[in-house]
Design an enzyme around this catalytic site. Structure first.
Site, PDB file in Angstrom:
ATOM      1  CG  ASN A 114      -3.853  -4.553   3.137  1.00 52.41           C
ATOM      2  OD1 ASN A 114      -3.322  -4.459   2.044  1.00 52.41           O
ATOM      3  ND2 ASN A 114      -3.161  -4.487   4.264  1.00 52.41           N
ATOM      4  NE  ARG A 169      -2.139  -1.338   3.493  1.00 60.55           N
ATOM      5  CZ  ARG A 169      -2.404  -0.852   4.704  1.00 60.55           C
ATOM      6  NH1 ARG A 169      -3.445  -0.079   4.907  1.00 60.55           N
ATOM      7  NH2 ARG A 169      -1.637  -1.152   5.728  1.00 60.55           N
TER       8      ARG A 169
END
Length: 92
Positions: free
Chosen positions: A37, A18
């Site tokens: 996520n 990320r």
């Protein structure tokens, strides 16, 4: 504004994916959206840009894996339908 919705599979959680995605968006510039996520082990991305070439470059970098420890096995990318963003952040 062109918008893409991506779901990325592979070794993409616990490897800085990320944060790496956010860095790629910032390095390319003019890429806005969110990354988070999912419970199933995938990472989901909303990405938008007025520049099609920059958006294509962003997707290429995601396919390669934005960090050395990531291993992308599949990217499901399709045209997105989400609100406009003016920055790129990691979402909860």
């Amino acid at each position: 504004m062109k918008k893409l919705h991506l779901i990325v599979s592979g070794r993409v959680q616990g490897v800085g994916f990320r944060y790496g995605t956010m860095q790629v968006a910032q390095d390319i510039g003019e890429i806005y959206g969110r990354v988070w996520n999912n419970d199933d082990g995938t990472v989901e991305i909303y990405a938008q840009s007025s520049d099609s070439l920059k958006l294509a470059q962003f997707v290429q970098e995601i396919r390669k894996g934005p960090t050395p420890f990531a291993k992308v096995t599949y990217v499901d990318a399709h045209i997105g339908n989400f609100k406009d963003y003016h920055d790129f952040k990691m979402a909860n």
